[in-house]
Every structure is written in structure tokens, then in C-alpha cells.
Design an enzyme around this catalytic site. Structure first.
Site, PDB file in Angstrom:
ATOM      1  N   ALA A 290     108.234  30.548 -21.966  1.00  0.00           N
ATOM      2  CA  ALA A 290     108.431  30.160 -22.442  1.00  0.00           C
ATOM      3  C   ALA A 290     107.729  28.786 -22.365  1.00  0.00           C
ATOM      4  O   ALA A 290     107.600  27.937 -23.396  1.00  0.00           O
ATOM      5  CB  ALA A 290     109.990  29.191 -22.078  1.00  0.00           C
ATOM      6  N   ILE A 292     104.145  27.904 -22.268  1.00  0.00           N
ATOM      7  CA  ILE A 292     103.070  28.535 -22.553  1.00  0.00           C
ATOM      8  C   ILE A 292     102.943  28.192 -24.102  1.00  0.00           C
ATOM      9  O   ILE A 292     103.471  29.335 -24.959  1.00  0.00           O
ATOM     10  CB  ILE A 292     102.130  30.056 -21.842  1.00  0.00           C
ATOM     11  CG1 ILE A 292     102.858  30.146 -20.198  1.00  0.00           C
ATOM     12  CG2 ILE A 292     101.222  30.092 -22.611  1.00  0.00           C
ATOM     13  CD1 ILE A 292     101.808  28.769 -19.539  1.00  0.00           C
ATOM     14  N   ASP A 336      71.848   0.221 -41.212  1.00  0.00           N
ATOM     15  CA  ASP A 336      70.534  -0.227 -41.895  1.00  0.00           C
ATOM     16  C   ASP A 336      70.411  -0.925 -43.275  1.00  0.00           C
ATOM     17  O   ASP A 336      72.309  -0.175 -43.842  1.00  0.00           O
ATOM     18  CB  ASP A 336      69.483   0.990 -41.991  1.00  0.00           C
ATOM     19  CG  ASP A 336      67.816   0.735 -42.248  1.00  0.00           C
ATOM     20  OD1 ASP A 336      67.682  -0.948 -42.246  1.00  0.00           O
ATOM     21  OD2 ASP A 336      67.467   1.254 -42.411  1.00  0.00           O
ATOM     22  N   ASN A 686     107.989  24.025 -27.192  1.00  0.00           N
ATOM     23  CA  ASN A 686     107.688  25.019 -25.455  1.00  0.00           C
ATOM     24  C   ASN A 686     108.752  24.023 -24.508  1.00  0.00           C
ATOM     25  O   ASN A 686     109.555  25.288 -23.534  1.00  0.00           O
ATOM     26  CB  ASN A 686     106.705  25.366 -25.263  1.00  0.00           C
ATOM     27  CG  ASN A 686     105.882  25.913 -26.101  1.00  0.00           C
ATOM     28  OD1 ASN A 686     105.565  25.886 -27.415  1.00  0.00           O
ATOM     29  ND2 ASN A 686     105.422  27.093 -25.668  1.00  0.00           N
TER      30      ASN A 686
END
Length: 888
Positions: A290, A292, A336, A686
Site C-alpha cells: 500500500a 509504495i 541579447d 497510497n
């Protein structure tokens, strides 16, 4: 001799041969160069001019990379535990998920790698050669031995050359010899046994020209060059990870360790309470799975690759991944003028000779009848490195010099005819110190020195001036009048050049002494029409735009006024040291710096950085390279930039346009925002799973969701919705916000607080569904787990709508307008709803087909967290607006 199989011999030790001998050995004329039939024959023998292309990432390397993550190790350990305890189905399912995850990662990473390799191909080098009697630009890989190659300051040398012409030529050979001091080059032969660093008659592949110009004949290509013999010097170092990738890797690593600690605590806690070993280990595995976010590395790779492609389509080629995130934090752009703020489409508008000012638009037909004008344009045509063809493709060289050649040709002066009458006897290339260029030509028994350059530099070198009545001494009063003419032209936004000449008995006389001033040439390079809006957008985005140009102050002020920069305070280069020594407020008050040298550009970059600014710097010349490398974002010009400048830069503008920088900054902000958005989404999803499993264990409840179900969820919700979030086009007002702090983490304190609170809401919805299923419907364990599985799955899918910015509209925002997201939701709805109805899947995942009552609980409790989060978000946003209004 150096030979290749079936190859014609190449000259051995060409540095010891005279130019004529080398040309004869290679059977080529310096005037016409090779003919195309010769080129094809020589390429067939010697092959392409390559040593080792940037190595393509191997398919096997990409595949192996999918199994090197700590996340994979942890899941593999979970599978091993399952097999050990005889849970074959569970262990096999975890292994299958690992394989599917690896497959998705493999396909995505390989596609991203190939995309980045294709992007690299957009930045291939070119070489200026003489072929079939014409000067043309070709890809460096197409060079063959015998090619006549023209080089100038800023060029990277693409093959080994024997010099046949050299004018104030110097080269940086540090890549070959380790010598950091530029080496002076000449055409005279040197001893055959001379060491590499002493071969002054040669230019070598992989080195760069630091000053001057020259012409050389290619003596070796590819593996036969000196660099080819020591090819390890040019092999690319192992590509390092960008700071963003390192932050993501660090986050994944921290999650793995946190998961291991948490799983260990659960095991100890469960065993202490006398629980069954397998049940406890299963719970620990569920918790590990769960925690990861398996899709994090995959989606991050996709987001970066797609972002780089989007930038490339906007004509911004990213050379270093670190530039992607730094772009979004840029606070100052030092730009420039020529070709960036202006069109770089030079046209001669006015001439000024002793008799007065001449407007070309109204007097062009009478120019050929004016001896002063003819004398002025003759010098401008002679003192020129450009090649003017009949079409744009046939023309090459500096736009200003091309404009001079076009003007000369318009009154019958062609460089070819003038050179035939006055052959070149010498050349003094443009130098940033002298700010002048000179060519020396045969003129009877004497030599004509044709000079052009910055007006103040040419005036300082002149002792006489041409008039209708002949050359006269240049008095102080007359000199002041010419200076006033320069300022007058500059105030009209014109770039001004001065031309002068002298006759001398010696070709090696000092070129910039005792000159006779012929007049002024004023060229127009109008401001780009889209620049004012781009500068306005920068201001809205909290980004300052500062013009830093080597041009005259009055010209810079005129262009600044045209593009919307403040012209009230302008500082010239020689005052920069004094300004840098002051306060940040002094620096912040200046929008235009004129007459700035490369060293002063570098000092400005450092000064802004010391003041805490994140600096983007544009440049095109070899002398801009130090400032480009020093800047947080070095931006090189792709059309007119030198190879050295491009190599020093983090980003290349393929169209040289300032608005492209603004587009790239927007894309940089969008990419970072997308990454932050999908990371927050993955973390909250998660963490909600961790809370569901962890709280159930702590409260001694049955597991609401099983390890296989969590793996399946993560495979679905960690990949497809996250992919879709990574593909977002960003908010419309992304440039209306101030730049972020470059030190700001992907997930800061505010984001973590939001993630935790949202995770509790998702977990609460899941436990609510579990409670209703148990107490109201009185379901058995498999039916209850089915309800909680589906509730958490759909809650996570609806959770993508919580990823909008808090100030974005509720219904139409950057999330709801993302078409990829709706496709992902449709796919995931099918993937989540299908398993209970597919017998093999239902059996493995311990699911049952839900009834209508069960679906009612699932829909109600999965929508509840999203509704609650949206209500809280709206309330907080309104409160914040009210608080700001009260303060104002």
C-alpha cells in the site's frame, strides 16, 4: 600514409607539408572546392565523419533498469514471503504485477529515451564548406577529406584541417592537449615530429576557434582524426540524473525505508498480541504494498519526456534535464538584442558621407553616380566574410555583412569582381577588443586596407576623412560632428557601422592606424512584432527582462522603447563595475545595458545571482560561453549561435526568438506543476491505503482490503490517472503567478498537510463503507471486502478532481479540461468494476459480484470524500480572498 581498407591514401603528417603540397595530395582546388561527384566517391571510401554517435540506450539496459528500484526489491520480498507461507496465488499475483509494472515502465522509458535521442538530433552540428565553386552549409557528418572548410571564432572544428589561410586565428585545444591557453595558428609548415600541441598549422576535430578566421582543407575525418585516435576523450559521460529525478528517487527511497519500519512494527505488534504468523505477515505485506507508489518513476519519466517534446515543438531544445525545473523558477532574463528582440533581418537604410545623409529608399538610383558612396560601399563589400548567392539558401554569413553585399550589388559592386581586381593579401578578423575588421588587398604596387567596425573604434583609428574635395585631416570638431551623426542614426533605431581605408606599401602594416574615414552605414533590424507582448507576459509572471547588448547606447534605447522596456535608465558597459558594487536596488532599476563586453556580461550574471535572482541568459558568440555556463539557464541561439555557445547552454532556441523563451518558461512551470500534481495524487492514494490497513490492524479489525487488491489498485490508479495528470496542458494563468523558489521541494509542508488530510478523507469513506456493509447489509467477509475494495478504488479515481489548483474554477479547470484524464477514468472504471464479475479474477482477489445495495454504498461512500474535499477547498479559498480583501 594513413590508409583504410580499399581507401585512397591520406596525407601523412600534413602539418609538415606546405598548403600547396597538401592541396595537391588531396587533389582539390581551394577556389572551387570538391565537386559533388568527388564527394560521393570519397564518402564511399572513408565513410561518414563520425567517431561514435551518442550511444543509443540499449533495450536490455532499459529492461534491467525496471528491476533496480528499491520499490521492486520490496515487492519481490513480499512475493517471496507469500510463496514461503504457501500462498501461491498471492505470490504469483505479486510477481505478475511486478512483470506488468516492469512492462509498462519498459515501454514508457524506452519511448522517452528514443524521444530524447530524437530531440538531440535536432541539435546536430554544421560546417561551412566550398563545393562546386559555392560556399554552402552542410552537416558536419558529411565532411570528407579534401573539403575546403571555412572557420571563424566560435566554430567547433568538425574534422582535422590543414590551414591554407589564417587571420588572427586562435584555437582552444584543451580537449586534446590539456592546455587551457588558446593556441595561435598560422599556415606555415612545422616539423614532422612536432607534438600535437605544437602543430600550429592544423586545426583538430573537437577543438574550437576562439578568435579570428581561416580556411582549411580537411585531411582526416571520423576515426582517422586525432580525436578519433583517442576517442575516449569525446565519449559522452554517463548521463547524470537531473535534480528533479534525484528528488523523486530520494522520495521513493524514504518511502521504502518508512514502509520497512512500519511493517516491522506491525509484525512485532501482532506477534505480541498472539496473532497468527501468516495473518500478521499478510497484513505487513499489505501495508508494504500500500505504501509504495509503483507508478512514480514511470510517470515522472513520461512527464519529462513529453515536456521536452512540447518545448521542442515551441522551438526550445532542452540540452540538460535540469533546465526543465529551473525554467519555472527563472526571475530575470538577460537578453541579447540582435535576432532575439529584433528580427535579425538587416537592411541598409541610410548612408552618411561627407556631403550628407542619404536615404536609400529615395536615392538608390543616384548612388552609383556618387564617388563618395561608391568608395564607401567598395570598402564595405571588400571587408566582408559573407557569401551572397542568388537565393537565401545559397547565401551564408553574418546578416549584417549580407546586407552590405546586397546594397553593393544593387549599384553594380560585386565582391567577386572587386576581389578579382584587388586580390586578398591579408585579413584581420573581427576582434571584440578592437571592435573592427580589416582586409588587405593588392592595389598596384601598394596595398589597400579596407576597414569596418564600431563607429567609435573606427573614428579613434582615423587621422583623415574623405570629402568631396579629397582627403583632409580629421580635426576634433569634425570628429565630434561624426559622433553626433552616429547618435542621430542610433536614435532612429539603426545599427551603425563606420568604414575607413588606407593605402600602404606593406601588407603587414598595422591595420588600424592612420585610417581615412569614408562614412557611416546605418542598418535597420526592426523589433519583432511579438516581443512587446512577450515582455508584458514576463512582467505578469514576475520575471524581469533586461536587455544586455554590445550595440551603441542610442540604438539599444530605441529598440528598448519599441519593445516596451524602460529607457529612463541605461548603463553602458564601462560603468557596470561601479553599478555592481552598489545595492541590489541599483541593479534592479536598470532595464538596458549597452556596449557590454563578454567579461561584463559574465559579471552581470554573477551580480544578479548574488542578489538571489535565478538568471536566464541568452548568447550566440564564443565569448558568451562563460556567461551562458554561469547562468542558471544558458540560452543559445540555434540559427546564428556558435557551436561553442550551444555547447555551453542548457537550452537552444531553434528560431532565435525571445517569445520562445517565454513559452519555454511556461512549459517549465507546467511540467513542474504536473509532476507535483501527480506525485501528490499518488502519495494521497497510497497513504489512504496505508491508513486503511494500518488502522484496521491497530483496531484489531479484519483487513478491509487485501494485498492483491491493493496491488491491482496501484496498478490501475498509480498508472493511468497519473499518466493523464502528467499530460496536462497547465492552468491558463500559469504565467500570472510569481516564480517559485528553486529550492522548494516537489512536496513541501503545505502539500504534505493537504495529502495527509485528503488521505484521511479517503480512508474515512472506506471505513464508512465497511461499517455500512457489516452493520446495515450484514454482509459476509468476502462481500464486505468487495464493498471496501470498490469504494476505495472509485474514491481514488474521483480524487483526481481534487488535484485542481485551489483558485481554479470548480467545474472548468486544468483537470476537467484534460481530455487524457477522461479517457483514463473511463478505462479505469471498466478495470475496477470488472474483476468481481470475472470468475478467475474474483476467486484470486476474493471478490463477489456486488448487489444493487452494495453498489449504492460504493457510489455514495466513494463520492463523499471528493465532495467533502471540494467543500473544504472552496471554503478555505473564499476565506483567503476575504482576508486579502480586508487587508487591502
Amino acid at each position: 600514409m594513413i590508409t583504410t581498407p580499399h581507401a585512397e591514401p591520406l596525407p601523412d603528417a600534413p602539418h609538415a607539408l606546405t598548403p600547396a603540397t597538401t592541396l595537391a595530395a588531396l587533389e582539390v582546388s581551394p577556389a572551387s572546392g570538391l565537386f559533388e561527384s568527388d564527394v560521393a566517391h570519397r564518402r564511399a571510401i572513408h565513410g561518414p565523419n563520425t567517431i561514435a554517435a551518442r550511444r543509443k540506450m540499449s533495450v536490455l539496459v532499459v529492461l534491467a533498469h525496471q528491476f533496480t528500484s528499491p520499490v521492486v526489491f520490496l515487492l519481490a520480498a513480499a512475493a517471496a514471503f507469500a510463496f514461503f507461507f504457501g500462498e501461491i496465488e498471492e505470490g504469483g499475483a505479486i510477481t505478475a504485477v511486478l512483470a506488468v509494472n516492469a512492462l509498462i515502465g519498459f515501454v514508457t522509458e524506452l519511448k522517452a529515451a528514443r524521444s530524447i535521442e530524437a530531440l538531440r538530433a535536432l541539435g546536430t552540428r554544421s560546417a561551412r564548406v566550398r563545393r562546386d565553386g559555392h560556399t554552402r552549409l552542410i552537416a558536419a557528418e558529411e565532411l570528407v577529406p579534401g573539403d575546403i572548410m571555412l572557420v571563424e571564432a566560435g566554430d567547433s572544428i568538425a574534422a582535422d584541417l590543414r590551414l591554407i589561410e589564417a587571420s588572427n586565428l586562435g584555437a582552444d585545444e584543451s580537449t586534446l592537449t590539456g592546455e587551457s591557453v588558446a593556441v595561435h595558428k598560422h599556415v606555415a609548415a612545422v616539423a614532422a615530429e612536432a607534438r600535437l600541441g605544437d602543430r600550429a598549422s592544423m586545426l583538430f576535430k573537437g577543438t574550437s576557434v576562439t578568435r579570428g578566421s581561416g580556411v582549411g582543407v580537411v585531411t582526416s575525418t571520423g576515426l582517422h582524426t586525432e580525436l578519433g585516435r583517442v576517442s575516449q576523450l569525446v565519449e559522452d559521460a554517463q548521463a547524470g540524473s537531473s535534480p528533479l529525478e534525484k528528488k523523486l528517487a530520494r522520495l521513493s527511497g524514504q518511502l521504502v525505508w518508512a514502509t520497512i519500519v512500519l511493517a516491522a512494527v506491525i509484525i512485532v505488534f501482532g506477534l505480541a498480541r498472539g496473532g497468527a504468523v501468516f495473518v500478521i505477515v499478510e497484513a505487513a505485506i499489505a501495508l508494504a504494498v500500500a505504501a509504495i507508489p509503483e507508478g512514480l518513476p514511470i510517470v515522472a519519466t513520461l512527464a519529462l519526456a513529453r515536456g521536452m517534446w512540447r518545448m521542442a515543438r515551441q522551438n526550445a531544445l532542452i540540452e540538460r534535464l535540469s533546465a526543465v525545473e529551473t525554467l519555472g523558477a527563472t526571475t530575470v532574463i538577460l537578453t541579447d538584442k540582435t535576432g532575439t528582440l529584433t528580427e535579425n533581418r538587416m537592411t541598409v537604410r541610410r548612408l552618411w558621407v561627407a556631403s550628407g545623409e542619404i536615404e536609400l529608399a529615395t536615392h538608390k538610383r543616384q548612388l552609383a553616380d556618387d564617388p563618395q558612396v561608391m568608395r564607401l560601399l567598395t570598402v564595405a563589400t571588400l571587408c566582408n566574410d559573407a557569401t551572397l548567392g542568388h537565393t537565401v539558401k545559397e547565401s551564408s554569413g553574418d546578416p549584417m555583412e549580407l546586407a552590405l553585399l546586397r546594397t553593393g550589388r544593387g549599384i553594380g559592386l560585386t565582391r567577386h569582381a572587386l576581389i578579382a581586381a584587388h586580390p586578398i593579401a591579408g585579413k584581420h578578423a573581427f576582434d571584440t577588443t578592437s571592435k573592427m575588421m580589416a582586409t588587405v588587398h593588392e592595389k598596384g604596387e601598394a596595398f589597400l586596407f579596407a576597414v569596418k567596425g564600431a563607429p567609435e573604434a573606427v573614428l579613434a583609428a582615423c587621422t583623415h576623412a574623405a570629402t568631396e574635395h579629397g582627403d583632409v585631416a580629421l580635426e576634433d570638431e569634425t570628429r565630434a560632428q561624426w559622433t553626433a551623426h552616429v547618435e542621430h542614426l542610433g536614435l532612429h533605431g539603426l545599427r551603425v557601422l563606420a568604414c575607413a581605408e588606407k593605402n600602404d606599401a606593406r601588407a603587414d602594416a598595422a591595420p588600424y592606424e592612420g585610417l581615412t574615414l569614408l562614412g557611416l552605414i546605418a542598418l535597420e533590424d526592426p523589433a519583432r512584432a511579438d516581443v512587446p507582448q512577450a515582455i508584458h507576459d514576463c512582467r505578469d509572471a514576475g520575471i524581469r527582462v533586461v536587455m544586455v547588448t554590445g550595440d551603441h547606447a542610442v540604438t539599444a534605447r530605441s529598440i528598448g522603447r519599441a519593445v516596451g522596456l524602460s529607457t529612463s535608465k541605461l548603463v553602458e558597459g564601462h560603468h557596470i563595475d561601479k553599478l555592481i558594487g552598489g545595492t541590489h536596488a541599483d541593479l534592479a532599476a536598470i532595464d538596458i545595458f549597452a556596449r557590454v563586453s563578454p567579461a561584463e556580461k559574465l559579471a552581470l550574471v554573477r551580480a544578479y545571482q548574488a542578489a538571489g535572482e535565478v538568471v536566464a541568459m541568452t548568447g550566440d558568440g564564443v565569448n558568451d560561453a562563460p556567461a551562458l555556463r554561469q547562468a542558471d539557464i544558458g540560452v543559445a541561439m540555434g540559427l546564428r549561435g556558435t557551436d561553442v555557445a550551444r555547447e555551453a547552454a542548457a537550452m537552444i532556441l531553434l528560431d532565435d526568438a525571445f517569445p520562445t523563451i517565454v513559452k519555454a518558461i511556461r512549459e517549465g512551470r507546467v511540467i513542474f506543476g504536473n509532476i507535483r500534481r501527480f506525485v501528490a495524487y499518488l502519495m494521497s492514494c497510497n497513504l489512504s491505503e496505508v491508513l486503511v490497513v494500518g488502522l484496521a490492524i491497530l483496531l484489531a479489525l479484519p483487513l478491509p482490503i487485501l494485498p492483491l487488491q491493493i496491488l491491482y489498485l496501484n496498478l490501475v490508479t498509480d498508472v493511468f490517472p497519473a499518466f493523464a495528470l502528467a499530460m496536462g496542458e497547465g492552468e491558463r494563468d500559469v504565467l500570472a503567478r510569481p516564480p517559485r523558489d528553486p529550492k522548494e521541494p516537489i512536496i513541501g509542508r503545505a502539500q504534505w498537510i493537504t495529502i495527509v488530510l485528503q488521505s484521511f478523507a479517503l480512508a474515512a469513506g472506506t471505513f464508512g463503507a465497511m461499517t455500512l456493509a457489516t452493520l446495515w447489509l450484514d454482509l459476509d467477509s468476502d462481500a464486505t471486502v468487495t464493498v471496501t475494495f470498490l469504494t476505495l478504488a472509485f474514491a481514488q479515481l474521483w480524487h483526481v478532481f481534487d488535484m485542481r489548483q485551489s483558485h481554479s474554477p470548480l467545474l472548468r479547470n486544468e483537470v476537467t479540461s484534460n481530455v487524457w484524464l477522461w479517457g483514463a477514468l473511463a478505462l479505469c472504471t471498466v478495470l475496477v468494476a470488472a474483476p468481481p464479475y470475472i470468475a478467475p479474477m474474483a476467486e484470486v482477489m476474493h471478490l463477489v459480484p456486488p448487489t444493487l445495495d452494495m453498489w449504492g454504498i460504493v457510489l455514495a461512500m466513494s463520492l463523499a470524500p471528493m465532495i467533502l474535499i471540494q467543500i473544504v477547498t472552496v471554503a478555505i479559498t473564499r476565506h483567503a480572498k476575504s482576508a486579502r480583501a480586508a487587508i487591502m
